[in-house]
Design a protein around this motif. Structure first.
Motif, mmCIF file in Angstrom:
data_model
loop_
_atom_site.group_PDB
_atom_site.id
_atom_site.type_symbol
_atom_site.label_atom_id
_atom_site.label_comp_id
_atom_site.label_asym_id
_atom_site.label_seq_id
_atom_site.Cartn_x
_atom_site.Cartn_y
_atom_site.Cartn_z
ATOM 1 N N GLY A 1 -11.547 3.609 2.533
ATOM 2 C CA GLY A 1 -11.951 2.279 2.084
ATOM 3 C C GLY A 1 -11.044 1.740 0.992
ATOM 4 O O GLY A 1 -10.678 0.568 0.987
ATOM 5 N N ILE A 2 -10.664 2.610 0.086
ATOM 6 C CA ILE A 2 -9.784 2.206 -1.017
ATOM 7 C C ILE A 2 -8.396 1.876 -0.486
ATOM 8 O O ILE A 2 -7.805 0.858 -0.849
ATOM 9 C CB ILE A 2 -9.712 3.311 -2.088
ATOM 10 C CG1 ILE A 2 -11.063 3.483 -2.769
ATOM 11 C CG2 ILE A 2 -8.649 2.981 -3.120
ATOM 12 C CD1 ILE A 2 -11.139 4.674 -3.697
ATOM 13 N N SER A 3 -7.886 2.720 0.393
ATOM 14 C CA SER A 3 -6.530 2.481 0.903
ATOM 15 C C SER A 3 -6.460 1.243 1.779
ATOM 16 O O SER A 3 -5.476 0.499 1.714
ATOM 17 C CB SER A 3 -6.024 3.704 1.669
ATOM 18 O OG SER A 3 -6.847 3.959 2.792
ATOM 19 N N SER A 4 -7.496 0.988 2.574
ATOM 20 C CA SER A 4 -7.461 -0.222 3.402
ATOM 21 C C SER A 4 -7.621 -1.473 2.545
ATOM 22 O O SER A 4 -6.979 -2.495 2.810
ATOM 23 C CB SER A 4 -8.545 -0.170 4.483
ATOM 24 O OG SER A 4 -9.830 -0.213 3.917
ATOM 25 N N TYR B 1 -4.262 -1.967 0.875
ATOM 26 C CA TYR B 1 -3.288 -2.470 1.845
ATOM 27 C C TYR B 1 -3.525 -3.950 2.140
ATOM 28 O O TYR B 1 -2.590 -4.742 2.139
ATOM 29 C CB TYR B 1 -3.356 -1.668 3.155
ATOM 30 C CG TYR B 1 -2.502 -2.266 4.235
ATOM 31 C CD1 TYR B 1 -1.121 -2.107 4.204
ATOM 32 C CD2 TYR B 1 -3.063 -3.014 5.266
ATOM 33 C CE1 TYR B 1 -0.324 -2.673 5.176
ATOM 34 C CE2 TYR B 1 -2.275 -3.584 6.242
ATOM 35 C CZ TYR B 1 -0.906 -3.405 6.200
ATOM 36 O OH TYR B 1 -0.122 -3.982 7.157
ATOM 37 N N ASN B 2 -4.782 -4.318 2.392
ATOM 38 C CA ASN B 2 -5.087 -5.712 2.741
ATOM 39 C C ASN B 2 -4.866 -6.670 1.582
ATOM 40 O O ASN B 2 -4.536 -7.834 1.784
ATOM 41 C CB ASN B 2 -6.520 -5.831 3.254
ATOM 42 C CG ASN B 2 -6.667 -5.271 4.645
ATOM 43 O OD1 ASN B 2 -5.746 -5.307 5.442
ATOM 44 N ND2 ASN B 2 -7.831 -4.716 4.932
ATOM 45 N N SER B 3 -5.034 -6.194 0.336
ATOM 46 C CA SER B 3 -4.907 -7.109 -0.797
ATOM 47 C C SER B 3 -3.494 -7.170 -1.377
ATOM 48 O O SER B 3 -3.100 -8.199 -1.910
ATOM 49 C CB SER B 3 -5.899 -6.729 -1.893
ATOM 50 O OG SER B 3 -5.634 -5.433 -2.357
ATOM 51 N N ILE B 4 -2.717 -6.105 -1.261
ATOM 52 C CA ILE B 4 -1.398 -6.083 -1.913
ATOM 53 C C ILE B 4 -0.254 -5.864 -0.937
ATOM 54 O O ILE B 4 0.716 -6.612 -0.910
ATOM 55 C CB ILE B 4 -1.353 -5.012 -3.024
ATOM 56 C CG1 ILE B 4 -2.321 -5.384 -4.139
ATOM 57 C CG2 ILE B 4 0.042 -4.881 -3.588
ATOM 58 C CD1 ILE B 4 -2.441 -4.355 -5.229
ATOM 59 N N PHE B 5 -0.335 -4.826 -0.123
ATOM 60 C CA PHE B 5 0.813 -4.401 0.672
ATOM 61 C C PHE B 5 1.001 -5.146 1.990
ATOM 62 O O PHE B 5 2.040 -5.008 2.631
ATOM 63 C CB PHE B 5 0.735 -2.901 0.954
ATOM 64 C CG PHE B 5 0.759 -2.065 -0.290
ATOM 65 C CD1 PHE B 5 1.844 -2.109 -1.140
ATOM 66 C CD2 PHE B 5 -0.301 -1.244 -0.619
ATOM 67 C CE1 PHE B 5 1.881 -1.343 -2.290
ATOM 68 C CE2 PHE B 5 -0.279 -0.473 -1.763
ATOM 69 C CZ PHE B 5 0.821 -0.527 -2.598
ATOM 70 N N LYS B 6 0.028 -5.898 2.418
ATOM 71 C CA LYS B 6 0.113 -6.547 3.727
ATOM 72 C C LYS B 6 1.171 -7.647 3.750
ATOM 73 O O LYS B 6 1.900 -7.790 4.719
ATOM 74 C CB LYS B 6 -1.254 -7.115 4.108
ATOM 75 C CG LYS B 6 -1.363 -7.520 5.549
ATOM 76 C CD LYS B 6 -2.797 -7.875 5.892
ATOM 77 C CE LYS B 6 -2.941 -8.105 7.374
ATOM 78 N NZ LYS B 6 -4.330 -8.372 7.717
ATOM 79 N N ARG B 7 1.246 -8.428 2.686
ATOM 80 C CA ARG B 7 2.223 -9.523 2.627
ATOM 81 C C ARG B 7 3.313 -9.176 1.624
ATOM 82 O O ARG B 7 3.052 -8.633 0.555
ATOM 83 C CB ARG B 7 1.536 -10.820 2.211
ATOM 84 C CG ARG B 7 0.573 -11.346 3.253
ATOM 85 C CD ARG B 7 0.075 -12.727 2.873
ATOM 86 N NE ARG B 7 -0.350 -12.771 1.484
ATOM 87 C CZ ARG B 7 -1.492 -13.273 1.075
ATOM 88 N NH1 ARG B 7 -2.324 -13.804 1.927
ATOM 89 N NH2 ARG B 7 -1.799 -13.277 -0.189
ATOM 90 N N THR B 8 4.528 -9.548 1.976
ATOM 91 C CA THR B 8 5.671 -9.249 1.114
ATOM 92 C C THR B 8 5.576 -9.989 -0.213
ATOM 93 O O THR B 8 5.938 -9.456 -1.259
ATOM 94 C CB THR B 8 6.977 -9.627 1.839
ATOM 95 O OG1 THR B 8 7.009 -8.966 3.094
ATOM 96 C CG2 THR B 8 8.186 -9.228 1.029
ATOM 97 N N SER B 9 5.066 -11.212 -0.183
ATOM 98 C CA SER B 9 4.994 -11.999 -1.416
ATOM 99 C C SER B 9 4.040 -11.373 -2.434
ATOM 100 O O SER B 9 4.357 -11.298 -3.628
ATOM 101 C CB SER B 9 4.559 -13.428 -1.105
ATOM 102 O OG SER B 9 3.284 -13.442 -0.476
#
Length: 60
Positions: free
Chosen positions: A3-6, A9-17
Protein backbone atom coordinates in the motif's frame (compact mmCIF):
# COMPACT_ATOMS: atom_id res chain seq x y z
CA UNK A 1 4.09 -2.56 2.42
CA UNK A 2 2.39 -2.80 -0.95
CA UNK A 3 0.00 0.00 0.00
CA UNK A 4 2.81 2.39 0.84
CA UNK A 5 4.79 1.62 -2.29
CA UNK A 6 1.79 1.96 -4.60
CA UNK A 7 0.79 5.25 -2.96
CA UNK A 8 4.35 6.52 -3.28
CA UNK A 9 4.52 5.44 -6.90
CA UNK A 10 1.16 7.01 -7.81
CA UNK A 11 1.91 10.29 -6.04
CA UNK A 12 5.59 10.88 -6.91
CA UNK A 13 7.21 8.43 -9.31
CA UNK A 14 4.46 8.04 -11.90
CA UNK A 15 5.04 11.39 -13.61
CA UNK A 16 8.44 12.79 -14.48
CA UNK A 17 7.47 16.32 -13.46
CA UNK A 18 6.50 15.36 -9.90
CA UNK A 19 9.57 13.13 -9.60
CA UNK A 20 11.82 16.01 -10.69
CA UNK A 21 10.07 18.36 -8.27
CA UNK A 22 10.51 15.83 -5.45
CA UNK A 23 14.22 15.53 -6.30
CA UNK A 24 14.68 19.31 -6.25
CA UNK A 25 12.78 19.60 -2.96
CA UNK A 26 14.80 16.80 -1.37
CA UNK A 27 18.06 18.37 -2.58
CA UNK A 28 17.13 21.74 -1.11
CA UNK A 29 16.11 20.16 2.18
CA UNK A 30 19.33 18.12 2.36
CA UNK A 31 21.49 21.13 1.46
CA UNK A 32 19.91 23.31 4.13
CA UNK A 33 20.09 20.60 6.79
CA UNK A 34 23.71 19.76 5.95
CA UNK A 35 24.66 23.46 6.01
CA UNK A 36 23.09 24.03 9.43
CA UNK A 37 24.68 20.87 10.82
CA UNK A 38 28.16 21.68 9.57
CA UNK A 39 27.85 25.27 10.83
CA UNK A 40 26.86 23.97 14.27
CA UNK A 41 29.76 21.52 14.31
CA UNK A 42 32.25 24.19 13.20
CA UNK A 43 31.13 26.57 15.94
CA UNK A 44 31.24 23.81 18.57
CA UNK A 45 34.79 22.78 17.59
CA UNK A 46 35.99 26.41 17.48
CA UNK A 47 34.15 27.64 20.56
CA UNK A 48 36.04 30.49 22.18
CA UNK A 49 38.21 31.12 19.12
CA UNK A 50 35.77 32.93 16.85
CA UNK A 51 35.42 36.69 16.77
CA UNK A 52 31.84 36.64 17.97
CA UNK A 53 32.97 34.76 21.08
CA UNK A 54 35.88 37.07 21.98
CA UNK A 55 34.57 40.38 20.64
CA UNK A 56 33.61 41.62 24.10
CA UNK A 57 37.29 41.46 25.17
CA UNK A 58 38.27 44.13 22.63
CA UNK A 59 35.28 46.48 22.64
CA UNK A 60 35.31 49.53 24.83
Amino acid sequence: MAGISSTLYNSIFKRTSTFALACVGAALFFERTFDLGSELLFEKVNEGKLWKHIKHNYEK
